[in-house]
Design an enzyme around this catalytic site. Structure first.
Site, PDB file in Angstrom:
ATOM      1  N   ALA A  66     -12.675  11.635  12.364  1.00  0.00           N
ATOM      2  CA  ALA A  66     -11.670  11.724  13.430  1.00  0.00           C
ATOM      3  C   ALA A  66     -10.373  12.249  12.834  1.00  0.00           C
ATOM      4  O   ALA A  66     -10.136  12.136  11.620  1.00  0.00           O
ATOM      5  CB  ALA A  66     -11.462  10.344  14.044  1.00  0.00           C
ATOM      6  N   GLY A 110     -16.319   9.937  11.625  1.00  0.00           N
ATOM      7  CA  GLY A 110     -16.842  10.555  12.848  1.00  0.00           C
ATOM      8  C   GLY A 110     -17.744  11.745  12.546  1.00  0.00           C
ATOM      9  O   GLY A 110     -18.615  12.086  13.357  1.00  0.00           O
ATOM     10  N   GLU A 113     -21.026  10.277  11.975  1.00  0.00           N
ATOM     11  CA  GLU A 113     -21.505   9.770  13.281  1.00  0.00           C
ATOM     12  C   GLU A 113     -21.967  10.923  14.175  1.00  0.00           C
ATOM     13  O   GLU A 113     -22.971  10.817  14.881  1.00  0.00           O
ATOM     14  CB  GLU A 113     -20.386   8.955  13.942  1.00  0.00           C
ATOM     15  CG  GLU A 113     -20.127   7.651  13.178  1.00  0.00           C
ATOM     16  CD  GLU A 113     -18.823   6.972  13.559  1.00  0.00           C
ATOM     17  OE1 GLU A 113     -17.775   7.648  13.577  1.00  0.00           O
ATOM     18  OE2 GLU A 113     -18.832   5.766  13.851  1.00  0.00           O
ATOM     19  N   GLU A 133     -14.134   4.505   6.990  1.00  0.00           N
ATOM     20  CA  GLU A 133     -13.067   4.000   7.862  1.00  0.00           C
ATOM     21  C   GLU A 133     -12.407   2.734   7.323  1.00  0.00           C
ATOM     22  O   GLU A 133     -11.226   2.494   7.542  1.00  0.00           O
ATOM     23  CB  GLU A 133     -13.604   3.730   9.277  1.00  0.00           C
ATOM     24  CG  GLU A 133     -13.969   4.978  10.073  1.00  0.00           C
ATOM     25  CD  GLU A 133     -15.412   5.439   9.882  1.00  0.00           C
ATOM     26  OE1 GLU A 133     -16.044   5.055   8.859  1.00  0.00           O
ATOM     27  OE2 GLU A 133     -15.911   6.186  10.738  1.00  0.00           O
TER      28      GLU A 133
HETATM   29  N1  CAA Z   1      -8.217  14.208   9.706  1.00  0.00           N
HETATM   30  C1  CAA Z   1      -7.255  15.153   9.582  1.00  0.00           C
HETATM   31  N2  CAA Z   1      -7.100  15.920   8.480  1.00  0.00           N
HETATM   32  C2  CAA Z   1      -7.963  15.731   7.473  1.00  0.00           C
HETATM   33  C3  CAA Z   1      -9.018  14.777   7.535  1.00  0.00           C
HETATM   34  C4  CAA Z   1      -9.126  14.005   8.724  1.00  0.00           C
HETATM   35  N3  CAA Z   1     -10.105  13.105   8.906  1.00  0.00           N
HETATM   36  N4  CAA Z   1      -9.710  14.823   6.377  1.00  0.00           N
HETATM   37  C5  CAA Z   1      -9.128  15.769   5.619  1.00  0.00           C
HETATM   38  N5  CAA Z   1      -8.078  16.310   6.265  1.00  0.00           N
HETATM   39  C6  CAA Z   1      -7.148  17.355   5.783  1.00  0.00           C
HETATM   40  C7  CAA Z   1      -6.288  16.808   4.662  1.00  0.00           C
HETATM   41  O1  CAA Z   1      -5.188  16.093   5.181  1.00  0.00           O
HETATM   42  C8  CAA Z   1      -5.883  18.095   3.958  1.00  0.00           C
HETATM   43  O2  CAA Z   1      -4.844  18.696   4.700  1.00  0.00           O
HETATM   44  P1  CAA Z   1      -3.537  19.273   3.913  1.00  0.00           P
HETATM   45  O3  CAA Z   1      -4.055  20.369   3.049  1.00  0.00           O
HETATM   46  O4  CAA Z   1      -2.649  19.757   5.034  1.00  0.00           O
HETATM   47  O5  CAA Z   1      -2.970  18.139   3.119  1.00  0.00           O
HETATM   48  C9  CAA Z   1      -7.116  18.984   4.121  1.00  0.00           C
HETATM   49  O6  CAA Z   1      -7.888  18.408   5.174  1.00  0.00           O
HETATM   50  C10 CAA Z   1      -7.977  18.993   2.866  1.00  0.00           C
HETATM   51  O7  CAA Z   1      -8.226  17.661   2.505  1.00  0.00           O
HETATM   52  P2  CAA Z   1      -8.042  17.107   1.001  1.00  0.00           P
HETATM   53  O8  CAA Z   1      -6.915  17.824   0.330  1.00  0.00           O
HETATM   54  O9  CAA Z   1      -7.981  15.620   1.066  1.00  0.00           O
HETATM   55  O10 CAA Z   1      -9.413  17.634   0.347  1.00  0.00           O
HETATM   56  P3  CAA Z   1     -10.241  16.941  -0.816  1.00  0.00           P
HETATM   57  O11 CAA Z   1     -11.344  17.911  -1.140  1.00  0.00           O
HETATM   58  O12 CAA Z   1      -9.378  16.480  -1.923  1.00  0.00           O
HETATM   59  O13 CAA Z   1     -10.901  15.616  -0.146  1.00  0.00           O
HETATM   60  C11 CAA Z   1     -12.029  14.387   1.585  1.00  0.00           C
HETATM   61  C12 CAA Z   1     -11.808  15.752   0.924  1.00  0.00           C
HETATM   62  C13 CAA Z   1     -12.759  13.440   0.629  1.00  0.00           C
HETATM   63  C14 CAA Z   1     -12.918  14.654   2.804  1.00  0.00           C
HETATM   64  C15 CAA Z   1     -10.670  13.756   2.010  1.00  0.00           C
HETATM   65  O14 CAA Z   1      -9.938  14.737   2.746  1.00  0.00           O
HETATM   66  C16 CAA Z   1     -10.797  12.543   2.880  1.00  0.00           C
HETATM   67  O15 CAA Z   1     -11.074  11.461   2.370  1.00  0.00           O
HETATM   68  N6  CAA Z   1     -10.614  12.692   4.212  1.00  0.00           N
HETATM   69  C17 CAA Z   1     -10.595  11.574   5.145  1.00  0.00           C
HETATM   70  C18 CAA Z   1     -12.011  11.113   5.440  1.00  0.00           C
HETATM   71  C19 CAA Z   1     -11.985   9.916   6.379  1.00  0.00           C
HETATM   72  O16 CAA Z   1     -11.371   8.904   6.089  1.00  0.00           O
HETATM   73  N7  CAA Z   1     -12.666  10.040   7.531  1.00  0.00           N
HETATM   74  C20 CAA Z   1     -12.739   8.977   8.498  1.00  0.00           C
HETATM   75  C21 CAA Z   1     -11.728   9.189   9.583  1.00  0.00           C
HETATM   76  S1  CAA Z   1     -11.661   7.831  10.720  1.00  0.00           S
HETATM   77  C22 CAA Z   1     -12.934   8.096  11.796  1.00  0.00           C
HETATM   78  O17 CAA Z   1     -13.665   9.054  11.674  1.00  0.00           O
HETATM   79  C23 CAA Z   1     -13.098   7.078  12.894  1.00  0.00           C
HETATM   80  C24 CAA Z   1     -14.374   7.182  13.642  1.00  0.00           C
HETATM   81  O18 CAA Z   1     -15.290   6.424  13.418  1.00  0.00           O
HETATM   82  C25 CAA Z   1     -14.561   8.191  14.673  1.00  0.00           C
END
Ligand code: CAA
Length: 259
Positions: A66, A110, A113, A133
């Site tokens: 998400a 998500g 999911e 999450e």
């Molecule tokens: N939402 C919005 N932006 C996101 C994102 C997300 N879920 N995941 C990554 N991005 C963005 C980052 O903010 C970054 O943007 P900037 O360059 O502007 O800073 C860009 O994507 C690249 O990300 P990283 O620099 O972090 O890339 P990385 O290769 O170092 O790491 C990653 C990749 C491991 C996927 C890391 O980005 C990460 O952990 N992301 C979050 C994953 C997460 O927590 N997902 C769960 C969300 S909650 C949810 O989904 C609820 C549900 O059940 C529906």
């Protein structure tokens, strides 16, 4: 409709392909993306020529979950009154034609999911699945705590959901989350091969097969068996059943008319 966050195309006029396309956010699932995805899925589902749909992302990310910035300041009331998650996601569940998830890179939160809402998943060898999450102070909200245990069992689900660790493609295949793992550069070829096989079958039989397998997760064994049997019986009313069996008996390739 003009889409900004997904790319949509067809292959051989019978497979619909949807690629999530917010590369800078690793395909994070914004409301706009989910609305566009729902619209595109419904359009393919309604298109008589389309027999199978592929949902994919980019090499680096199927979807990283998400959209964190847009939900970071939500209150309980915002989430509850806005029916956060449900609104967009129920559309995907209502698609009746087979949907294959072609997953490379991150499928997190998500994203994982969404992949699990596909009928089966073909993964590239760089795919990583996770429900992180908990690290954001929440829990999965689009089926992760329900679909993951059905796919991989309780122990591995608890491990994933409680620690937020990722599972690589090899572990995901071993655990039964994905049906096949292929080299990254072969992912779309493999998914398309499978989709073309499905699209050449009887649409009505494929839809019934999907409906019946999904029923297994919603019913007791005896109710599920009865549901399956009734659908099985019903297929004898189709021209496609006559065509399929006649083709077998006459050693020729069937030509299904989806009737
Ligand atoms: N939402 C919005 N932006 C996101 C994102 C997300 N879920 N995941 C990554 N991005 C963005 C980052 O903010 C970054 O943007 P900037 O360059 O502007 O800073 C860009 O994507 C690249 O990300 P990283 O620099 O972090 O890339 P990385 O290769 O170092 O790491 C990653 C990749 C491991 C996927 C890391 O980005 C990460 O952990 N992301 C979050 C994953 C997460 O927590 N997902 C769960 C969300 S909650 C949810 O989904 C609820 C549900 O059940 C529906």
């Amino acid at each position: 409709m003009h889409y900004e966050t997904i790319l949509v195309r067809t292959e051989a006029d019978k497979v619909g392909i949807i690629a999530l396309n917010r590369p800078k956010q690793l395909n994070a699932l914004s409301d706009q993306l989910m609305d566009e995805l729902g619209h595109a899925l419904k359009a393919f589902d309604a298109d008589e020529n389309i027999g199978c749909i592929i949902l994919t992302g980019s090499e680096k990310a199927f979807a990283a979950g998400a959209d964190i910035p847009s939900m970071a300041q939500y209150s309980f009331v915002d989430a509850y009154k806005g029916d956060f998650i449900t609104r967009n996601w129920e559309t995907i569940r209502s698609v009746r034609k087979p949907v294959i998830g072609a997953v490379s890179g991150f499928a997190l939160g998500g994203g994982c999911e969404l992949a699990m809402m596909c009928d089966f998943i073909i993964a590239a060898d760089n795919a990583k699945f996770g429900q992180p999450e908990i690290k954001l102070g929440v829990i999965p909200g689009a089926g992760g705590t329900q679909r993951l245990p059905r796919a991989v069992g309780k122990s591995k689900t608890m491990d994933m959901v409680l620690t937020g660790r990722m599972m690589d493609a090899t572990e995901a295949e071993r655990a039964g989350l994905v049906s096949r793992v292929v080299p990254l550069d072969k992912l779309m070829e493999e998914a398309l091969g499978a989709a073309l096989i499905v699209a050449d079958l009887s649409q009505v039989a494929a839809m019934a097969a999907k409906e019946s397998v999904n029923r297994a997760f919603e019913s007791s064994l005896s109710d599920g068996l009865m549901f399956e049997r009734r659908l099985f019986h019903g297929l004898f009313a189709t021209e496609d059943q006559k065509e399929g069996m006649d083709a077998f008996l006459n050693k020729r390739k069937p030509e299904f008319k989806n009737r």
